[in-house]
Design an enzyme around this catalytic site. Structure first.
Site, PDB file in Angstrom:
ATOM      1  N   GLY A 156       0.816  -1.208   0.000  1.00  0.00           N
ATOM      2  CA  GLY A 156       0.000   0.000   0.000  1.00  0.00           C
ATOM      3  C   GLY A 156       0.851   1.259   0.000  1.00  0.00           C
ATOM      4  N   ALA A 157       1.892   1.273  -0.850  1.00  0.00           N
ATOM      5  CA  ALA A 157       2.863   2.377  -0.834  1.00  0.00           C
ATOM      6  C   ALA A 157       2.450   3.554  -1.697  1.00  0.00           C
ATOM      7  CB  ALA A 157       4.224   1.865  -1.303  1.00  0.00           C
ATOM      8  N   ARG A 197      -0.111   5.674  -1.267  1.00  0.00           N
ATOM      9  CA  ARG A 197      -0.732   6.838  -0.626  1.00  0.00           C
ATOM     10  C   ARG A 197      -0.678   6.683   0.888  1.00  0.00           C
ATOM     11  NH1 ARG A 197      -7.301   6.000  -1.402  1.00  0.00           N
ATOM     12  NH2 ARG A 197      -7.421   3.918  -0.450  1.00  0.00           N
ATOM     13  N   ASN A 251       1.512  -2.646   5.484  1.00  0.00           N
ATOM     14  CA  ASN A 251       0.781  -1.403   5.694  1.00  0.00           C
ATOM     15  C   ASN A 251      -0.584  -1.376   5.019  1.00  0.00           C
ATOM     16  OD1 ASN A 251       0.502   1.722   5.937  1.00  0.00           O
ATOM     17  ND2 ASN A 251       0.417   1.302   3.742  1.00  0.00           N
ATOM     18  N   SER A 274      -3.425  -0.235  14.366  1.00  0.00           N
ATOM     19  CA  SER A 274      -4.178   0.946  14.779  1.00  0.00           C
ATOM     20  C   SER A 274      -4.442   0.845  16.274  1.00  0.00           C
ATOM     21  CB  SER A 274      -5.507   1.005  14.027  1.00  0.00           C
ATOM     22  OG  SER A 274      -6.379   1.961  14.595  1.00  0.00           O
ATOM     23  N   TYR A 313     -13.903  -2.706  11.502  1.00  0.00           N
ATOM     24  CA  TYR A 313     -12.503  -2.344  11.266  1.00  0.00           C
ATOM     25  C   TYR A 313     -11.684  -2.619  12.519  1.00  0.00           C
ATOM     26  CZ  TYR A 313      -8.411   0.703  10.718  1.00  0.00           C
ATOM     27  OH  TYR A 313      -7.127   1.202  10.670  1.00  0.00           O
ATOM     28  N   ALA A 344     -12.312  -4.716  14.870  1.00  0.00           N
ATOM     29  CA  ALA A 344     -12.195  -6.165  15.063  1.00  0.00           C
ATOM     30  C   ALA A 344     -11.116  -6.750  14.159  1.00  0.00           C
ATOM     31  CB  ALA A 344     -13.545  -6.832  14.794  1.00  0.00           C
ATOM     32  N   LYS A 378      -8.480  -5.206  13.058  1.00  0.00           N
ATOM     33  CA  LYS A 378      -7.180  -4.779  13.566  1.00  0.00           C
ATOM     34  C   LYS A 378      -6.834  -5.500  14.867  1.00  0.00           C
ATOM     35  CE  LYS A 378      -5.669  -1.807  10.519  1.00  0.00           C
ATOM     36  NZ  LYS A 378      -4.355  -1.970   9.842  1.00  0.00           N
TER      37      LYS A 378
END
Length: 252
Positions: free
Chosen positions: A16-17, A19, A87, A139, A152, A154, A156
């Protein structure tokens, strides 16, 4: 405290580089002397500007972490990786009463948990051979659920559990595993958060992440919200739970 890791001269892969935090991590790695960064995204065209800026030190790879074949292809292409930055993430605003919630939860788990599990399996041999490090960008919501983001959070939390397991299982094989727990970061993913959330710039977060990796910190809290929440969580998980639950009732 884990063993310290040098950024200068390292070879890193960042999912996920294109952004947000991922782009900021890739740039910070390059600015701090990384020899090579494999920059990955589902659409390689979104990484052209990064490659143009840093030249041959950036190797662009097409990678959707939900696609097992693409993960395997990336692992075959990047056999010199020292630092694996997991990421890539997925977040879809939803509520418990939303009829779409099961589908949303599955999509988030597919990226935030199963995606990292695929990456760990794909790159395990390389990282063991090179004595590398894994950095899972999670997170604060993975430590205690944010009711505004139930599924979300859950996903993480599952990622956090996987981080703990892989740290224990890989320590004896020379691989260090770091968990990263930021609060709100000023990215596209957080654009709809209520205004009471103070957001930190991605570049500041990226540099704090790299500081933590170099210092050998197992758990990295790379922003003011994360630092304060981490202290609260370690002092009293129940108080941290109440802190995040109270956000729901706070007027926007």
């Amino acid at each position: 405290m884990l063993g310290s890791t040098r950024i200068d001269g390292s070879v890193a892969l960042v999912t996920g580089a294109n952004r947000g935090i991922g782009r900021a991590i890739a740039e910070a790695l390059l600015e701090r002397g990384a020899a090579k960064v494999y920059a990955t995204a589902r659409d390689p065209k979104t990484l052209v500007a990064l490659q143009e800026r840093y030249g041959s030190r950036v190797v662009v790879l097409r990678l959707d972490v939900t696609d097992a074949d693409q993960v395997a292809e990336a692992a075959r292409a990047a056999t010199d990786v020292d630092l694996l930055f997991n990421n890539a993430g997925a977040f879809e605003p939803t509520e418990l009463s939303d009829e779409r919630i099961l589908d949303v939860a599955r999509r988030e788990m597919e990226v935030n948990y199963f995606g990292i599990l695929r990456m760990l399996r794909g790159f395990e041999d390389t990282l063991v051979r090179r004595g590398g490090a894994i950095i899972n960008v999670s997170s604060a919501a993975g430590l205690s659920n944010v009711p505004l983001q139930p599924t979300y959070s859950a996903s993480k939390a599952a990622q956090h559990s996987l981080t703990q397991a892989s740290r224990a299982l890989l320590a004896g094989r020379g691989v260090t595993v770091h968990g990263v727990y930021p609060g709100p970061v000023d990215t596209d993913m957080t654009k709809d958060l209520p205004p009471q959330f103070e957001k930190t710039a991605p570049d500041a977060v990226a540099n704090k992440i790299l500081d933590g990796v170099e210092a050998g910190d197992e758990d990295i809290f790379p922003d003011p919200f994360g630092v304060a929440f981490g202290e609260q969580f370690h002092a009293s998980p129940k108080a941290a739970e109440r802190q995040l639950a109270a956000i729901v009732a706070t007027p926007a």
